[in-house]
Write an enzyme that holds these catalytic residues in place. Structure first.
Site, PDB file in Angstrom:
ATOM      1  N   TYR A 160      57.338  47.753  46.459  1.00  0.00           N
ATOM      2  CA  TYR A 160      58.161  47.010  45.521  1.00  0.00           C
ATOM      3  C   TYR A 160      57.590  45.639  45.170  1.00  0.00           C
ATOM      4  O   TYR A 160      58.065  44.987  44.253  1.00  0.00           O
ATOM      5  CB  TYR A 160      59.538  46.795  46.142  1.00  0.00           C
ATOM      6  CG  TYR A 160      60.637  47.500  45.411  1.00  0.00           C
ATOM      7  CD1 TYR A 160      60.920  48.832  45.705  1.00  0.00           C
ATOM      8  CD2 TYR A 160      61.394  46.852  44.458  1.00  0.00           C
ATOM      9  CE1 TYR A 160      61.936  49.490  45.059  1.00  0.00           C
ATOM     10  CE2 TYR A 160      62.412  47.509  43.807  1.00  0.00           C
ATOM     11  CZ  TYR A 160      62.689  48.825  44.112  1.00  0.00           C
ATOM     12  OH  TYR A 160      63.695  49.468  43.476  1.00  0.00           O
ATOM     13  N   ASP A 278      64.372  60.012  55.867  1.00  0.00           N
ATOM     14  CA  ASP A 278      64.923  61.253  55.315  1.00  0.00           C
ATOM     15  C   ASP A 278      66.095  61.749  56.149  1.00  0.00           C
ATOM     16  O   ASP A 278      67.124  62.173  55.626  1.00  0.00           O
ATOM     17  CB  ASP A 278      63.842  62.335  55.127  1.00  0.00           C
ATOM     18  CG  ASP A 278      62.820  62.367  56.242  1.00  0.00           C
ATOM     19  OD1 ASP A 278      62.799  61.427  57.044  1.00  0.00           O
ATOM     20  OD2 ASP A 278      62.050  63.339  56.311  1.00  0.00           O
ATOM     21  N   ASP A 302      66.441  50.613  48.808  1.00  0.00           N
ATOM     22  CA  ASP A 302      66.844  50.807  47.422  1.00  0.00           C
ATOM     23  C   ASP A 302      67.593  52.131  47.282  1.00  0.00           C
ATOM     24  O   ASP A 302      68.711  52.187  46.759  1.00  0.00           O
ATOM     25  CB  ASP A 302      65.589  50.805  46.546  1.00  0.00           C
ATOM     26  CG  ASP A 302      65.917  50.828  45.063  1.00  0.00           C
ATOM     27  OD1 ASP A 302      66.934  50.242  44.686  1.00  0.00           O
ATOM     28  OD2 ASP A 302      65.154  51.433  44.299  1.00  0.00           O
TER      29      ASP A 302
END
Ligand code: NAI
Length: 439
Positions: A160, A278, A302
């Site tokens: 990012y 995950d 995010d």
């Protein structure tokens, strides 16, 4: 005395100061506010009305926010011919705490998001997103009431950080050649290149803020979320540095998952554990109530914060704060929703709840609590804006301004039973607890 090019500081009110590593908050603090674009002009007045009423009620007129309008986005462009003028940077730097409506990112010409620019300029390294269910809000999951998490997302590093080069550019080609020749790493020649930096400094300060928050708020656990099984020296290192920090700085107050085993949590301690990203997406759905405070890297955070917000009814209700070591900007999580701009239709709850975080941040938790109760009650009574009305059977559809009035009315049902309040240090503040009850 600070002076601005095109701004006049409110004459009534004082500056919030940073003294001895904490915020010093006067009773009439000057707080800069950016209306923002699109629906900003609808939701900001609604927010101010609710917040001003709550502050007045909670402190019987002894405290009041002196709002100080500063400019960014389209309004700034008209006033300054600049989307983010120097006045705005200076005002936030000087007054330390600001509230911000949504800002449109103008399309085209490599224009950088104004939101990201502000976060990076002030090194607001933690994006803090509490995610909690409000009764009555339509949710896609069976037990939304089990969701009560606060996500600390690193805001300055990771893929990012925007360090990237397009495929075919000399920079991308040079990096590909360097990696091949010097490090023996083969990358396809037609690749774009992005860099993922994750540092000890960035990781530790974020985890420190999350653990402090958990301790100050009587939370049970801090979960480090990462993808360290694959990206060992960035994501995996984030986890390792997180545990290291926890043991170095909070030894007497934390216990790690490894140390705790299956034993119950010792009194006065919080659990520090970790999950692979995950798996975490599955866990927040299947074992929701096991998660409390979460500290994670930028990209994971995010995705995770929006996924968690969806569990409790979506972004329209999710508050957010961008916090650095001294400066903090509180903002709605959604964008400027141009389709609804100026129609008095948008849901102001996200900005109102972000302003509640701001009140807590400056130690005015009583007022924040009143607002939260008011919003809860209005929604439970089915008095909601269009976005929620379409999903709640029998709801009364209200305009933005009428929703604000409904929240204010509902706040009148509550009575403060304690009056303790005071400025708190940052980051993160210790929020005083109060009890409120229906009259
Ligand atoms: P958006 O959040 O503005 O809208 C997404 C959808 O949600 C739309 O259907 C919109 O009408 C609806 N919506 C958003 N806020 C709402 C509210 N308070 N009440 C009711 N409905 C609401 O996202 P979009 O359309 O992707 O972006 C529009 C502009 O906002 C873009 O320029 C984008 O860059 C900017 N943006 C700014 C953010 C910020 O200032 N923090 C965050 C996200 C986007």
């Amino acid at each position: 005395m600070i002076s601005f090019d095109k701004l006049t500081v409110p004459s009534q009110g004082e500056r919030i100061k940073w003294v001895d590593d904490r915020l010093e908050v006067p009773d009439f603090p000057i707080i800069p506010v950016i209306e923002g674009d699109g629906i900003g002009a609808d939701i900001l007045p609604a927010t101010r009305k609710v917040i001003d009423t709550a502050v007045k009620t909670a402190y019987q007129g002894k405290r009041k926010i002196a709002w100080f309008e500063i400019y960014a986005g389209e309004k700034a462009y008209w006033k300054y011919n600049n989307y983010l003028p120097q006045d705005t940077y200076q005002a936030i730097e000087h007054f330390l705490v600001a509230l911000k409506g949504p800002l449109t990112t103008p399309v085209g010409g490599g224009f950088r998001s104004l939101n990201v620019t502000l976060r990076q300029h002030f090194d607001l390294y933690a994006c803090v997103r509490p995610v909690k269910y409000i009764k009555g809000v339509p949710s896609p999951v069976k037990y939304p009431e089990q969701t009560d998490m606060v996500i600390f997302r690193e805001n300055t590093e990771d893929v990012y950080a925007g360090i990237e080069w397009p495929q075919g550019t000399p920079e991308a080609n040079e990096i590909i050649s360097f990696l091949k020749e010097r490090l023996g790493v083969k990358i396809r020649k037609d690749s774009g290149i992005g860099i993922k930096p994750i540092s000890i400094t960035g990781s530790k300060r974020l985890v420190r803020m999350a653990i402090k928050y958990a301790l100050d708020h009587g939370r049970q656990s801090v979960t480090l979320v990462h993808k360290g099984n694959i990206m060992k020296f960035t994501e995996g290192a984030f986890r390792d540095w997180g545990y290291e920090l926890a043991k170095e700085e909070f030894r007497g107050r934390i216990i790690t998952q490894e140390e705790a085993g299956n034993s119950p949590l010792p009194p006065g301690k919080i659990l520090v554990n970790d999950r692979i990203a995950d798996n975490m997406f599955a866990q927040i759905l299947t074992r929701t109530n096991e998660y409390d405070v979460i500290a994670t890297t930028n990209l994971n955070g995010d995705y995770l914060s929006d996924a968690a917000a969806a569990q409790v009814g979506g972004l329209g209700l999710a508050p957010s704060a961008n916090i650095g070591d001294r400066i903090a900007i509180f903002e709605a999580t959604h964008g400027s929703a141009p389709k609804y701009a100026g129609l008095d239709m948008a849901n102001p709850s996200s900005l109102i709840l972000s302003a509640c975080l701001m009140l807590e941040h400056i130690g005015w938790a009583e007022a924040s609590k009143l607002v939260e109760q008011g919003i809860d009650q209005a929604i439970q009574a089915g008095q909601v804006t269009y976005d929620l009305a379409r999903a709640i059977e029998g709801a009364t559809k209200l305009s933005t301004s009428d929703f604000a009035s409904a929240v204010v009315d509902k706040m009148g049902c509550f009575e403060l039973t304690t009056q303790k309040a005071g400025p708190k240090s940052l980051p993160p503040p210790v929020y005083p607890q109060i009890e409120v009850g229906i009259k």
